[in-house]
Write a protein that holds these residues in place. Structure first.
Motif, PDB file in Angstrom:
ATOM      1  N   ARG A  51       0.839  -1.216   0.000  1.00 57.59           N
ATOM      2  CA  ARG A  51       0.000   0.000   0.000  1.00 57.59           C
ATOM      3  C   ARG A  51       0.870   1.260   0.000  1.00 57.59           C
ATOM      4  O   ARG A  51       0.520   2.274  -0.635  1.00 57.59           O
ATOM      5  CB  ARG A  51      -0.913  -0.005   1.230  1.00 57.59           C
ATOM      6  CG  ARG A  51      -2.009   1.053   1.173  1.00 57.59           C
ATOM      7  CD  ARG A  51      -2.734   1.201   2.498  1.00 57.59           C
ATOM      8  NE  ARG A  51      -3.388  -0.020   2.958  1.00 57.59           N
ATOM      9  CZ  ARG A  51      -4.627  -0.374   2.618  1.00 57.59           C
ATOM     10  NH1 ARG A  51      -5.335   0.392   1.804  1.00 57.59           N
ATOM     11  NH2 ARG A  51      -5.149  -1.488   3.114  1.00 57.59           N
ATOM     12  N   GLU A 391      -5.930   0.436  -3.749  1.00 61.21           N
ATOM     13  CA  GLU A 391      -6.217   0.347  -2.314  1.00 61.21           C
ATOM     14  C   GLU A 391      -7.455  -0.500  -2.034  1.00 61.21           C
ATOM     15  O   GLU A 391      -7.525  -1.200  -1.015  1.00 61.21           O
ATOM     16  CB  GLU A 391      -6.351   1.743  -1.707  1.00 61.21           C
ATOM     17  CG  GLU A 391      -5.032   2.510  -1.709  1.00 61.21           C
ATOM     18  CD  GLU A 391      -4.872   3.413  -0.499  1.00 61.21           C
ATOM     19  OE1 GLU A 391      -5.047   2.939   0.634  1.00 61.21           O
ATOM     20  OE2 GLU A 391      -4.579   4.600  -0.715  1.00 61.21           O
ATOM     21  N   GLU A 392      -8.414  -0.475  -2.915  1.00 62.27           N
ATOM     22  CA  GLU A 392      -9.606  -1.288  -2.700  1.00 62.27           C
ATOM     23  C   GLU A 392      -9.263  -2.778  -2.740  1.00 62.27           C
ATOM     24  O   GLU A 392      -9.747  -3.558  -1.899  1.00 62.27           O
ATOM     25  CB  GLU A 392     -10.654  -0.971  -3.764  1.00 62.27           C
ATOM     26  CG  GLU A 392     -11.956  -1.737  -3.581  1.00 62.27           C
ATOM     27  CD  GLU A 392     -13.000  -1.397  -4.626  1.00 62.27           C
ATOM     28  OE1 GLU A 392     -14.082  -2.018  -4.599  1.00 62.27           O
ATOM     29  OE2 GLU A 392     -12.744  -0.514  -5.472  1.00 62.27           O
ATOM     30  N   ASP A 395      -7.513  -3.715   0.421  1.00 61.09           N
ATOM     31  CA  ASP A 395      -8.506  -3.871   1.492  1.00 61.09           C
ATOM     32  C   ASP A 395      -9.183  -5.235   1.415  1.00 61.09           C
ATOM     33  O   ASP A 395      -9.385  -5.908   2.441  1.00 61.09           O
ATOM     34  CB  ASP A 395      -9.562  -2.770   1.411  1.00 61.09           C
ATOM     35  CG  ASP A 395      -9.030  -1.390   1.778  1.00 61.09           C
ATOM     36  OD1 ASP A 395      -7.967  -1.327   2.427  1.00 61.09           O
ATOM     37  OD2 ASP A 395      -9.680  -0.395   1.403  1.00 61.09           O
TER      38      ASP A 395
END
Length: 440
Positions: A51, A391-392, A395
């Protein structure tokens, strides 16, 4: 090919991450053997490092964990019956073999393969040679599945060439990109490829094993169709190997025109630098940054993993960034050196520390966790997009890890057949997220 970018493909740490102590010559692995690990925390830490690069505007990819335990290994060792019966029998009679079958060491994708970008190769394709990792039993299991993974992510022989691993013989011992550095003016321009080896064909030595041979490195350079004038072969110092630098990336890292290395990294430092300058002539001026032992003792360099860091070009920064493990900050000599390094106004302008302690305790820092692949825009568009992170997606992967990985794993827990089912369920869920159904 000025449109090329360097993509870091990190290994997603698998659910069987444990401190088995299987790696001879890896001091951290030996020191922490038998300790309780935290696979969940390890995978989350690795994804947070990814990330960091995504947020910096870099292209970041991920490689899935391999299927563990390896029932093929147990079957080859003569175990039979159901999966549970094989695990229970191996746990009773050969617990070290069971640890090898469960090894999550594919997380260190610097060992997955050696990569030569299309700007360097004779046929203009992006070449991969999966490492046979023949020196260590638990790692020698990886290359067939690594090859299948690379073919799934880099399909199409018009742009990509995924070679088979070299013969699994001591003369061809190959540890992948951990003993390989590419230097260049810009990522998309033809560069110089530095291959570092620990021994010649037929040569043996006492003490810690030299895991890379010159024959292996030369064979890869030939199969990748590299220009012989732009390939340099250098010998790693025996002293560094004996001190615990089981791969060259424990004492050396490079990016673009900069080579960052310890004074004791090479058997012949002057000769290595001269060869690199000759190979780079007319293309770029080499910028060597040598760390003197008087400032950072070799033992501190290895324990802190100062050089097992990622050296990267961040967007909008005119100097390189060193992504170093927290242990480098915790060690007095390396922390002080990093402060001087930044003040020196040389090619490395900033040091950023990341937490990968679970990996570090098994002997792998930020550089071990990634495979660097220089790709043109067309190559990047042609690879499997499900493993290119935002980033999704990070996650989603972290949520999957938190719901399927254990937060405590001792080597003795590997004897529980139910744990094998947990590992399978976790990996299948991750592959589904990454849209890699072909690897199920």
């Amino acid at each position: 090919m000025s449109d090329a970018v360097e993509v870091n493909f990190d290994g997603l740490i698998g659910p069987s991450h444990n401190y088995g102590g299987l790696s001879d010559g890896n001091l951290a692995s030996a020191r922490n053997a038998g300790d309780v690990s935290n696979p969940r925390e390890a995978a989350v830490q690795g994804l947070e490092k990814m990330r960091t690069l995504v947020r910096a505007g870099l292209v970041q990819g991920v490689l899935p964990p391999l299927a563990r335990p390896s029932f093929d290994l147990l079957a080859a060792a003569g175990y039979s019956g159901t999966d549970a019966q094989m695990i229970e029998a191996a746990a009773r009679t050969s617990p070290r073999l069971l640890k090898a079958a469960y090894s999550a060491s594919s997380m260190w994708t610097a060992n997955a393969a050696t990569v030569s970008p299309s700007a360097d190769t004779g046929d203009g394709r992006l070449h991969f040679t999966p490492a046979n990792l023949s020196t260590m039993l638990h790692r020698s299991l990886e290359h067939p599945d690594t090859t299948a993974t690379l073919i799934s992510i880099f399909p199409g022989e018009d742009r990509f060439a995924v070679h088979g691993a070299l013969p699994a013989h001591a003369d061809f011992a190959d540890e992948g990109a951990a003993n390989h550095v590419r230097l260049c003016a810009e990522h998309g321009e033809a560069g110089v490829e530095l291959f570092v080896y620990g021994r010649d064909t037929g040569e043996s030595a006492t003490g810690f094993p030299a895991r890379q041979t010159r024959l292996a490195s030369e064979s890869i350079a030939r199969s990748h169709e590299l220009d012989g004038a732009r390939a340099v072969f250098a010998r790693q110092s025996r002293r560094a190997i004996e001190a615990g630098a089981f791969h060259n990336d424990v004492v050396c890292v490079g990016a673009l025109d900069t080579l960052f290395f310890h004074e004791c990294a090479f058997e012949d430092t002057a000769g290595t630098l001269a060869a690199l300058r000759r190979a780079a002539e007319g293309r770029f001026d080499l910028k060597p940054v040598m760390v003197p032992e008087s400032e950072v003792p070799l033992a501190d360099a290895i324990s802190s993993y100062l050089f097992n860091s990622q050296l990267l070009q961040f967007p909008d920064e005119d100097r390189l960034v060193l992504i170093a493990p927290g242990e480098t900050q915790d060690t007095a000599s390396t922390r002080a050196y990093c402060e001087r390094l930044v003040r020196a106004n040389g090619p490395i302008g900033r040091v950023q520390f990341v937490d990968v302690r679970q990996s570090m305790r098994n002997g792998g820092g930020p550089a071990c966790l990634r495979l660097r692949v220089v790709m043109t825009e067309d190559e990047l568009a042609s690879c499997h997009q499900g493993v290119i992170l935002d980033e999704e997606l990070i996650d989603d992967l972290q949520a999957c890890v938190r719901s399927t990985y254990r937060d405590r794993l001792a080597p003795a827990d590997l004897a529980d057949p139910k744990f094998a089912d947990e590992c399978r369920i976790a990996r299948e869920a991750l592959l589904e997220i990454l849209e890699l159904d072909a690897l199920l």
